[in-house]
Every structure is written in C-alpha cells, then in structure tokens.
Motif scaffolding. Structure first.
Motif, PDB file in Angstrom:
ATOM      1  N   ALA A 172       1.506   1.925   1.478  1.00  0.00           N
ATOM      2  CA  ALA A 172       0.029   1.882   1.584  1.00  0.00           C
ATOM      3  C   ALA A 172      -0.337   3.280   0.826  1.00  0.00           C
ATOM      4  N   ASN A 173       0.127   4.361   1.216  1.00  0.00           N
ATOM      5  CA  ASN A 173      -0.246   5.673   0.592  1.00  0.00           C
ATOM      6  C   ASN A 173       0.133   5.507  -1.017  1.00  0.00           C
ATOM      7  N   LEU A 174       1.289   4.948  -1.241  1.00  0.00           N
ATOM      8  CA  LEU A 174       1.379   4.799  -2.654  1.00  0.00           C
ATOM      9  C   LEU A 174       0.163   3.991  -3.299  1.00  0.00           C
ATOM     10  N   ILE A 175       0.002   2.851  -2.811  1.00  0.00           N
ATOM     11  CA  ILE A 175      -1.040   2.131  -3.372  1.00  0.00           C
ATOM     12  C   ILE A 175      -2.442   3.014  -3.591  1.00  0.00           C
ATOM     13  N   THR A 176      -2.744   3.484  -2.517  1.00  0.00           N
ATOM     14  CA  THR A 176      -4.193   3.976  -2.509  1.00  0.00           C
ATOM     15  C   THR A 176      -4.304   5.491  -3.323  1.00  0.00           C
ATOM     16  N   GLN A 177      -3.189   6.116  -3.158  1.00  0.00           N
ATOM     17  CA  GLN A 177      -3.215   7.428  -3.961  1.00  0.00           C
ATOM     18  C   GLN A 177      -2.626   7.338  -5.196  1.00  0.00           C
ATOM     19  N   HIS A 178      -2.271   6.262  -5.782  1.00  0.00           N
ATOM     20  CA  HIS A 178      -1.756   6.265  -6.955  1.00  0.00           C
ATOM     21  C   HIS A 178      -1.597   4.751  -7.671  1.00  0.00           C
ATOM     22  N   PRO A 179      -2.871   4.340  -7.790  1.00  0.00           N
ATOM     23  CA  PRO A 179      -2.903   2.832  -8.184  1.00  0.00           C
ATOM     24  C   PRO A 179      -2.471   2.405  -9.520  1.00  0.00           C
ATOM     25  N   GLU A 180      -2.482   3.803 -10.297  1.00  0.00           N
ATOM     26  CA  GLU A 180      -1.829   3.614 -11.790  1.00  0.00           C
ATOM     27  C   GLU A 180      -0.328   3.023 -12.086  1.00  0.00           C
ATOM     28  N   VAL A 181       0.357   3.226 -10.738  1.00  0.00           N
ATOM     29  CA  VAL A 181       1.765   2.762 -10.946  1.00  0.00           C
ATOM     30  C   VAL A 181       1.924   1.405 -10.150  1.00  0.00           C
ATOM     31  N   ILE A 182       1.051   0.868  -9.688  1.00  0.00           N
ATOM     32  CA  ILE A 182       1.116  -0.479  -9.288  1.00  0.00           C
ATOM     33  C   ILE A 182       1.667  -1.393 -10.272  1.00  0.00           C
ATOM     34  N   SER A 183       1.290  -1.359 -11.390  1.00  0.00           N
ATOM     35  CA  SER A 183       1.753  -2.367 -12.570  1.00  0.00           C
ATOM     36  C   SER A 183       3.195  -1.958 -12.792  1.00  0.00           C
ATOM     37  N   LYS A 184       3.679  -1.225 -12.374  1.00  0.00           N
ATOM     38  CA  LYS A 184       5.039  -0.916 -12.637  1.00  0.00           C
ATOM     39  C   LYS A 184       6.146  -1.350 -11.333  1.00  0.00           C
ATOM     40  N   ILE A 185       5.481  -1.970 -10.436  1.00  0.00           N
ATOM     41  CA  ILE A 185       6.409  -2.822  -9.316  1.00  0.00           C
ATOM     42  C   ILE A 185       6.367  -4.251  -9.689  1.00  0.00           C
ATOM     43  N   GLU A 186       7.561  -4.709  -9.756  1.00  0.00           N
ATOM     44  CA  GLU A 186       7.964  -6.210 -10.134  1.00  0.00           C
ATOM     45  C   GLU A 186       7.530  -7.075  -8.940  1.00  0.00           C
ATOM     46  N   ARG A 187       7.725  -6.524  -7.803  1.00  0.00           N
ATOM     47  CA  ARG A 187       7.478  -7.514  -6.553  1.00  0.00           C
ATOM     48  C   ARG A 187       7.708  -6.591  -5.344  1.00  0.00           C
ATOM     49  N   LEU A 188       7.164  -6.953  -4.284  1.00  0.00           N
ATOM     50  CA  LEU A 188       7.267  -6.139  -2.945  1.00  0.00           C
ATOM     51  C   LEU A 188       7.876  -7.144  -1.991  1.00  0.00           C
ATOM     52  N   VAL A 189       9.145  -7.176  -1.360  1.00  0.00           N
ATOM     53  CA  VAL A 189       9.589  -7.858  -0.359  1.00  0.00           C
ATOM     54  C   VAL A 189       9.735  -7.064   1.023  1.00  0.00           C
ATOM     55  N   VAL A 190       8.959  -7.552   1.976  1.00  0.00           N
ATOM     56  CA  VAL A 190       8.963  -6.790   3.217  1.00  0.00           C
ATOM     57  C   VAL A 190       9.502  -7.580   4.249  1.00  0.00           C
ATOM     58  N   MET A 191      10.089  -6.956   5.086  1.00  0.00           N
ATOM     59  CA  MET A 191      10.408  -7.378   6.450  1.00  0.00           C
ATOM     60  C   MET A 191       9.303  -6.816   7.466  1.00  0.00           C
ATOM     61  N   GLY A 192       8.591  -8.042   8.141  1.00  0.00           N
ATOM     62  CA  GLY A 192       7.550  -7.614   8.943  1.00  0.00           C
ATOM     63  C   GLY A 192       6.594  -8.858   9.017  1.00  0.00           C
ATOM     64  N   GLY A 193       5.906  -8.999  10.091  1.00  0.00           N
ATOM     65  CA  GLY A 193       4.828  -9.885  10.331  1.00  0.00           C
ATOM     66  C   GLY A 193       5.319 -11.268  11.000  1.00  0.00           C
ATOM     67  N   SER A 194       4.452 -12.144  11.397  1.00  0.00           N
ATOM     68  CA  SER A 194       5.051 -13.377  12.037  1.00  0.00           C
ATOM     69  C   SER A 194       4.038 -14.303  11.836  1.00  0.00           C
ATOM     70  N   LEU A 195       4.296 -15.535  11.852  1.00  0.00           N
ATOM     71  CA  LEU A 195       3.219 -16.769  11.871  1.00  0.00           C
ATOM     72  C   LEU A 195       3.370 -17.378  13.474  1.00  0.00           C
ATOM     73  N   SER A 196       4.648 -17.046  13.819  1.00  0.00           N
ATOM     74  CA  SER A 196       5.085 -18.006  15.153  1.00  0.00           C
ATOM     75  C   SER A 196       4.938 -17.101  16.343  1.00  0.00           C
ATOM     76  N   GLY A 197       4.493 -15.810  16.428  1.00  0.00           N
ATOM     77  CA  GLY A 197       4.762 -15.053  17.515  1.00  0.00           C
ATOM     78  C   GLY A 197       5.177 -13.655  17.294  1.00  0.00           C
ATOM     79  N   GLY A 198       5.094 -12.651  18.153  1.00  0.00           N
ATOM     80  CA  GLY A 198       5.401 -11.430  17.954  1.00  0.00           C
ATOM     81  C   GLY A 198       6.710 -11.000  18.873  1.00  0.00           C
ATOM     82  N   ASN A 199       7.258  -9.694  18.716  1.00  0.00           N
ATOM     83  CA  ASN A 199       8.320  -9.135  19.589  1.00  0.00           C
ATOM     84  C   ASN A 199       7.742  -7.953  20.074  1.00  0.00           C
ATOM     85  N   MET A 200       6.450  -7.548  19.746  1.00  0.00           N
ATOM     86  CA  MET A 200       5.855  -6.318  20.497  1.00  0.00           C
ATOM     87  C   MET A 200       4.704  -6.759  21.225  1.00  0.00           C
TER      88      MET A 200
END
Length: 315
Positions: free
Chosen positions: A132-160
């Motif tokens: 998030a800090n990269l995106i907000t502070q340096h939007p000029e480099v976003i185009s150099k990111i091919e894709r973002l793969v994240v481990m996180g979130g859930s549509l079926s229930g949480g663990n916290m």
C-alpha cells in the motif's frame, strides 16, 4: 527456461518459512528482493527470520529490506500464539551471515522495479502495508508490476473473526488501497488455503526427506494452526499457483475490504454484481488438494543438503 522475476513480501511465520524454502530453491523463480513486514511477529523478528532462511539456503545474493513496523491505521496485533514468540521456533540456524539493505522496503522495491528490464511479479503473504505504501508513495512504478499475488482474504469465513482473515485483518486499510489500485490481483485466501492441507503422513515424510524437511517439521511442532485433517501451508499456495495455475479454480469479483466496525478486515465480494459491473480481483475458490500435497513433498524433497548451511533441531 524463463525465470519469473519476483519481489516477495513476507512476515515469517512458519508457513512463510515453508514458502521461502521453495522460493529460494526452485529454478523457476528469480528472486529480485525480499521485504519484511510486521505481521505474524514484529518486523524486527520477521526481518531476522528472512535472513535466517537466506543464510540456511546459502543465498547471500538475495536482497533483503526491512519494511513497515505497524499497520497504516489499526493497532498492531501479532500471531505469536500461532507461530511462537520468534515466529520460527524449533530450529537453531546458527550464526547468520546475511544482512539487510540500507534501504527501506518501499525504496528497495522502487529500485528493483525501475531497474528491471521486464515487469516484476509481486507476491505478498503478510499484511499489505508495504505494498500500500508503494502504491500511494510511488504510483509511477505501478506499471512495472506484472501482477500481484496475495495470500489473504476469504469469502467463506475468517480465522481472526467470523469474517476476517489474518493478513487483511492486520492492516485492512492497506488491503483496501491494494485492492482498489488497479493492479492485476489474484487473491489466494482461506477459501483454498484451508483446503490445501498437509497431513500427518506428509509431515512424517518431510522429516525424513532431508535437512530442509527436518527444519520445517521442527517448526511445525510449534505451529498452532491446525485443521481436522492437517496443517494449512497458507503462503505456499501463492507459489504453487504461480507454477500450477491449473490446480486452482478462480472467479473474478469486485472485492471490498471492511475497515471499521465488527466486520473489520472482512473481504466482501459483489457476487450478485449489485454495485459493480467490473472486477478488481481474481479470487481462488477451489484447489486440487492431492496435487498440492504431492507437489509440496516433491518441492521440499528435491532440496539437496549440499545447498544449505545446516543448523540443528532445538530440544
């Protein structure tokens, strides 16, 4: 063989350690940078744990940068009750000889992205504060990111909470910025990571496979994340997805992140397309568990003891 250039953002963590073991030994990955973030334990500890693993796998070439020590807004809450006080208990890595860059995680990411001749895949398996800090502070480099793969979130229930998964819950404000960034995002969440379990039999095979297996199973003895039929290797799924996307079933949704109230950290998909006529995330909802488990055993089993700096199992 074309290698995938990767920035790996992480908060080790026992399942992170399993993912990093594969990341640093699989020839398909060209690791440009590893960055730490506060999550499973404090950022001082997650940084140290990255260095331990880089040392263990004799990867002094890996650039490591220290990242955010707290979420953007929310109070920091770690998961040491799941991963132990150090984040990686049970194994003594000996004297670590790897060091961090004299750059923040965000500045190091910018340097890597700007200097790379090709776009870079970013994999984030902790809280998304650095991204998030990269995106907000340096939007000029976003185009150099091919894709973002994240481990996180859930549509079926949480663990916290009943709805919130840990990484998003840790910094929901960062997750909201990331999901709304316009990046090509694949969400590997609890919908699949709680299905891609490794059984007790697999743990036993790992222990006898090699020193890497012994290191990981020594940690797993302290791993407080257990399901009825096995242990989830949440973060490993991001790498398995990159190598074997055919093993996952993905659906495109617009996903919003709840940033306050009792559902804070929840990831809510507009399944009925009631509010959005487009998507912002590819959401993994299904996984081939047997294939994942077999691949995981093989990926760890192929790591030669000659590649590593052996430590010892702590008693």
């Amino acid at each position: 063989m074309h290698k995938t250039p990767i920035i790996f953002d992480t908060d080790p963590g026992i399942d992170d350690a399993a993912a990093i073991s594969i990341l640093l030994t699989n020839p398909a990955f060209d690791v440009k940078l590893m960055t730490s973030v506060a999550g499973n334990v404090t950022v001082d500890k997650t940084t140290t744990n990255i260095l331990k693993l880089a040392h263990f796998f004799n990867r002094q070439d890996i650039k490591v940068a220290r990242g955010a020590e707290k979420p953007l807004v929310k109070k920091f809450e770690d998961a040491s009750h799941i991963h132990g006080e150090s984040g990686m208990p049970g194994y003594d890595f000996g004297e670590v000889q790897t060091t961090i860059l004299d750059l923040s995680a965000v500045d190091a990411m910018v340097e890597v992205l700007q200097s790379s001749p090709e776009k870079v895949t970013v994999v984030a398996v902790g809280a998304f504060t650095n991204i998030a800090n990269l995106i907000t502070q340096h939007p000029e480099v976003i185009s150099k990111i091919e894709r973002l793969v994240v481990m996180g979130g859930s549509l079926s229930g949480g663990n916290m909470t009943s709805v919130a998964e840990f990484n998003v819950f840790t910094d929901p404000d960062a997750a909201k910025i990331v999901f709304n960034s316009g990046l090509d995002i694949t969400m590997i969440g609890l919908d699949v990571t709680l299905k891609a379990l490794i059984s007790g039999d697999t743990v036993a095979k790992l222990q006898g496979a090699n020193e890497t297996g012994r290191m990981l199973t020594a940690m797993m003895a302290f791993y407080g994340d257990n399901e009825e039929t096995g242990k989830p290797m949440h973060d490993v799924n991001t790498l398995y997805y990159l190598l074997h996307p055919e093993s996952y079933q993905l659906v495109d949704y617009w996903v919003d992140v709840v940033t306050d109230g009792p559902a804070i950290g929840g990831t809510v998909a507009d399944i009925r397309h009631a509010y959005h006529d487009k998507h912002n995330v590819h959401v993994a909802l299904g996984v081939d568990r047997p294939a994942f488990e077999q691949w995981f055993i093989a990926a760890i089993g192929q790591i030669s003891d000659e590649q590593i700096n052996m430590g010892k199992v702590e008693i």
